[in-house]
Design a protein around this motif. Structure first.
Motif, PDB file in Angstrom:
ATOM      1  N   ALA A 176      -3.529  10.627  -8.735  1.00  0.00           N
ATOM      2  CA  ALA A 176      -4.337   9.713  -7.923  1.00  0.00           C
ATOM      3  C   ALA A 176      -5.284   8.899  -8.799  1.00  0.00           C
ATOM      4  O   ALA A 176      -5.431   7.680  -8.621  1.00  0.00           O
ATOM      5  CB  ALA A 176      -5.127  10.499  -6.882  1.00  0.00           C
ATOM      6  N   GLU A 211       2.080   7.243  -6.540  1.00  0.00           N
ATOM      7  CA  GLU A 211       1.147   8.345  -6.760  1.00  0.00           C
ATOM      8  C   GLU A 211       1.829   9.695  -6.524  1.00  0.00           C
ATOM      9  O   GLU A 211       1.694  10.618  -7.324  1.00  0.00           O
ATOM     10  CB  GLU A 211      -0.044   8.187  -5.825  1.00  0.00           C
ATOM     11  N   HIS A 212       2.578   9.811  -5.428  1.00  0.00           N
ATOM     12  CA  HIS A 212       3.250  11.079  -5.116  1.00  0.00           C
ATOM     13  C   HIS A 212       4.317  11.411  -6.159  1.00  0.00           C
ATOM     14  O   HIS A 212       4.446  12.572  -6.583  1.00  0.00           O
ATOM     15  CB  HIS A 212       3.884  11.017  -3.727  1.00  0.00           C
ATOM     16  N   ARG A 244       0.834  -1.212   0.000  1.00  0.00           N
ATOM     17  CA  ARG A 244       0.000   0.000   0.000  1.00  0.00           C
ATOM     18  C   ARG A 244       0.864   1.255   0.000  1.00  0.00           C
ATOM     19  O   ARG A 244       0.567   2.229  -0.698  1.00  0.00           O
ATOM     20  CB  ARG A 244      -0.942  -0.010   1.212  1.00  0.00           C
ATOM     21  N   GLU A 245       1.936   1.226   0.773  1.00  0.00           N
ATOM     22  CA  GLU A 245       2.863   2.367   0.777  1.00  0.00           C
ATOM     23  C   GLU A 245       3.475   2.569  -0.602  1.00  0.00           C
ATOM     24  O   GLU A 245       3.686   3.705  -1.042  1.00  0.00           O
ATOM     25  CB  GLU A 245       3.976   2.139   1.797  1.00  0.00           C
ATOM     26  N   GLU A 291       1.186   4.455  -2.766  1.00  0.00           N
ATOM     27  CA  GLU A 291       1.200   5.869  -2.393  1.00  0.00           C
ATOM     28  C   GLU A 291       2.476   6.553  -2.894  1.00  0.00           C
ATOM     29  O   GLU A 291       2.428   7.690  -3.378  1.00  0.00           O
ATOM     30  CB  GLU A 291       1.095   6.006  -0.876  1.00  0.00           C
TER      31      GLU A 291
END
Length: 211
Positions: free
Chosen positions: A165, A143-144, A136-137, A140
């Motif tokens: 996103a 995405e960033h 999950r990290e 993220e």
């Protein structure tokens, strides 16, 4: 590894090539141990012994144990951001990313999810809360990184963070659907065409949503 990627590797200085080879060898050894012994049961010290390196060397390449198994996260970030940065003249970021996603499928790259070896890998992930959290990290992190790339390359998106996103969520949805079907026992060869169609449908929806 694709031919283009092999060419890029060959152009690197010898020291960097050796570092990458060592990193890959440690990861390969760790993956083999985790697949046979279980992620939570195998220790970093055991990985180090099997790879004939010190535990400190393992941590120099992989800050966390989870990164030994989910070692494609940095590659995913590199590939997605590079596709946007190096897109052709007049090519939109979404067109570049669509091409990347379809190219990964053609290569049967692990990041496409279309591979008969996939279920064994993800069963290990699903059995480990630590690996699920790191996965999950990783999403993220991607995405960033993509948002920063959109913002810094004249992407034309009014809201780069929203665009990133939505893009990551769309690709993740396609990936997860294929993963679930493979885990249910469907062969990769039977899923490839449908996976490609869902990639196209996802990017068609993104084009409509983001203009």
């Amino acid at each position: 590894m694709t031919k283009d990627r092999e060419g890029q590797e060959a152009e690197l200085p010898l020291r960097e090539r050796k570092k990458r080879a060592t990193r890959q060898r440690i990861s390969d050894v760790a993956t083999g141990l985790f697949l046979t012994g279980g992620f939570d049961e195998v220790t970093v010290a055991e990985v180090a012994r099997a790879a004939d390196v010190s535990a400190m060397t393992v941590f120099n390449y992989f800050p966390r144990k989870e990164d030994l198994f989910l070692d494609r996260i940095p590659q995913a970030i590199e590939l997605f951001t590079q596709a946007v940065r190096e897109r052709g003249p007049g090519q939109s970021p979404l067109a570049a990313l669509r091409g990347l996603a379809l190219g990964l499928l053609d290569q049967r790259h692990p990041l496409s999810a279309v591979d008969d070896d996939f279920p064994a890998f993800w069963r290990i992930v699903l059995a480990s809360p630590a690996l699920r959290a790191r996965a999950r990290e990783g999403v993220e992190d991607l995405e960033h990184a993509l948002a920063r790339t959109f913002a810094g390359t004249g992407s034309g998106f009014a809201d780069p963070e929203l665009a990133a996103a939505l893009t990551v969520a769309a690709y993740r949805s396609v990936y997860a659907t294929t993963a679930r079907r493979l885990l249910a026992g469907e062969p990769a060869a039977a899923l490839a065409d449908d996976h490609g169609a869902r990639v196209d449908a996802a990017f068609d929806a993104l084009e409509r949503a983001l203009g």
